[in-house]
Design an enzyme around this catalytic site. Sequence first.
Site, PDB file in Angstrom:
ATOM      1  CB  CYS A 218     -44.742  98.630 -41.671  1.00  0.00           C
ATOM      2  SG  CYS A 218     -43.942  99.026 -43.027  1.00  0.00           S
TER       3      CYS A 218
ATOM      4  CG  ASP B 294     -43.703  90.726 -34.546  1.00  0.00           C
ATOM      5  OD1 ASP B 294     -42.404  90.789 -34.342  1.00  0.00           O
ATOM      6  OD2 ASP B 294     -44.252  91.551 -35.180  1.00  0.00           O
TER       7      ASP B 294
ATOM      8  CE  LYS C  97     -37.452  94.823 -37.971  1.00  0.00           C
ATOM      9  NZ  LYS C  97     -37.172  96.048 -38.632  1.00  0.00           N
TER      10      LYS C  97
ATOM     11  CG  HIS D 202     -44.429  95.554 -38.678  1.00  0.00           C
ATOM     12  ND1 HIS D 202     -44.520  94.923 -39.941  1.00  0.00           N
ATOM     13  CD2 HIS D 202     -43.478  96.522 -38.820  1.00  0.00           C
ATOM     14  CE1 HIS D 202     -43.533  95.503 -40.626  1.00  0.00           C
ATOM     15  NE2 HIS D 202     -43.087  96.433 -40.075  1.00  0.00           N
TER      16      HIS D 202
ATOM     17  CD  GLN E  89     -38.901  97.269 -33.740  1.00  0.00           C
ATOM     18  OE1 GLN E  89     -37.784  97.672 -33.008  1.00  0.00           O
ATOM     19  NE2 GLN E  89     -38.639  97.501 -35.081  1.00  0.00           N
TER      20      GLN E  89
HETATM   21  N1  PMP Z   1     -42.852  93.330 -36.745  1.00  0.00           N
HETATM   22  C1  PMP Z   1     -42.283  94.519 -36.075  1.00  0.00           C
HETATM   23  C2  PMP Z   1     -42.816  94.512 -34.822  1.00  0.00           C
HETATM   24  C3  PMP Z   1     -41.433  95.057 -36.794  1.00  0.00           C
HETATM   25  O1  PMP Z   1     -40.901  96.175 -36.150  1.00  0.00           O
HETATM   26  C4  PMP Z   1     -40.871  94.855 -38.096  1.00  0.00           C
HETATM   27  C5  PMP Z   1     -39.895  95.616 -38.989  1.00  0.00           C
HETATM   28  N2  PMP Z   1     -39.971  96.882 -38.719  1.00  0.00           N
HETATM   29  C6  PMP Z   1     -41.656  93.620 -38.557  1.00  0.00           C
HETATM   30  C7  PMP Z   1     -42.454  92.652 -37.887  1.00  0.00           C
HETATM   31  C8  PMP Z   1     -41.044  93.063 -39.949  1.00  0.00           C
HETATM   32  O2  PMP Z   1     -39.818  92.664 -39.794  1.00  0.00           O
HETATM   33  P1  PMP Z   1     -38.959  92.040 -41.248  1.00  0.00           P
HETATM   34  O3  PMP Z   1     -39.200  93.121 -42.278  1.00  0.00           O
HETATM   35  O4  PMP Z   1     -37.602  92.029 -40.731  1.00  0.00           O
HETATM   36  O5  PMP Z   1     -39.795  90.843 -41.646  1.00  0.00           O
END
Ligand code: PMP
Length: 478
Positions: free
Chosen positions: A437, A273, A299, A196, A276
């Site tokens: 993203c 990270d 999430k 991401h 997910q």
């Molecule tokens: N890492 C991953 C794998 C994600 O899916 C996301 C959110 N789509 C993020 C980071 C960022 O998360 P947040 O916007 O809640 O900070």
Amino acid sequence: MTIPDVDRALRPVTAGYPSPAGTAVPNGTALPAGTALPGSAADPAGGGTTAPPHPQSAPQSAPQSPSDPAAPPGGFSPELARRDVPILHRTVNGHPLVWLDNGATTQKPRQVIEALSGFYGAANSNIHRGAHTMAREATEMYEAGRAAVARFLGAASPDDIVFVRGTTEAINLVAQSWGRSHLGPGDDILVPVLEHHSNIVPWQLLAKETRARVVPVPLGPDGGIDLDAYADLLSVRTRLVAVSQASNVLGTVPPVREMTALAHRYGAKVLVDGAQAVAHFPVDVQALDADFYVFSGHKLFAPTGIGALYAKPEILGDMAPWQGGGNMIESVDFSHTTYAPVPHRLEAGTGHIAGVVGLLAALNWLTSFDRQAVAAYETSLMAYAQHTLAAVPGLELLGSAPDRIAVLTFTLAGHDPAAIAEWLDRDGIAVRAGHHCAQPALAHYGLTSAARASLALYNTPEEVDQLAASLLRLQQDT
Ligand code: PMP
């Protein structure tokens, strides 16, 4: 599983707000016109208790949820979760909502909604500073939240947990605090191509500042990380590997434990990270041997604006403040300021106290289910979805790595992803379209945009059928 001290901490919060029987939302929660509450006359499912018609998608051998007498013999049923989540029983554009955008954010059980409203209605106070009952109660809840997160992640101590806004802030915290003092010219940060943007850009900013390099780790054709390339890229110059435990666009679940062990041979640290991952399968940061682990509450069925960073105590203890302000100091003097111990040193200012209370409630809710049974259910739902969507002419799924969460990113011949999402929305089906993203991951497939259906424990085989039927109609209409 229940978390006794979480329950204890929440009791004063929710005590004044008993949930009226049969009502899934607390008083005062405004729902859009036409919304049918579960169990109400307008709810076509009469409380949402229909069984999945596809036995192949419901595991028969998974263990029963011990906490719930309604658990079907032999496994988890999504209805156990659905009945708690009021928003899943509303309509959108005249159709029952089919929420397949869980990768972007998850919907909230009434336990979380009531905890938030209960906190503001009966227990609101700032923490730590006040010497009154309310401040003590709020502090107790906040710290119970920290303890619950530690248990949820398998961390050794609540002191290993820092509250942040979410995954993005946690990664920026690590980059700005740990990264600035541990990286220098010529150092490498290894980042797989599937990451991401929030696990790429903070490292690019850090690399620019420290004259380190961000080195992409390529993917194989199936959307898995090319592990041979990874092994070749690791060197004594590698200071950090930043890798997702599950990809938000390809669904790939990389072998993080093995990747971490390899990185450690070179003395590199590993940030995982978990944005997910946390909602889909149990996590144990100590078994992973992760140096850092980050996730976002929203999430995970919790509110937005709250998340957590785990770091090994020897690493966290050494991390300098990245923001200054209240709550993070020991003493302030114009000639010399000293800082509080971690984790408080890294939590400047008033935190999202209600968010922590909501996160507590969400962890309590999620862990009340047998998580292995939930994971088994999601795996079978994913297999069913792959099979069902394969019957849609012109539909191509991205990513086919053997270990995956229930994320279905796809293209449909002749249709722009944004138009697909708009079409589905007319049928009340929420999917995401765009770059998710994760532009480098899409570029790996020669794409700039795709549609994505991301599933959660409350999704059903019928919803997958509705998705496929709507996509078939789109193909036939054009
Ligand atoms: N890492 C991953 C794998 C994600 O899916 C996301 C959110 N789509 C993020 C980071 C960022 O998360 P947040 O916007 O809640 O900070």
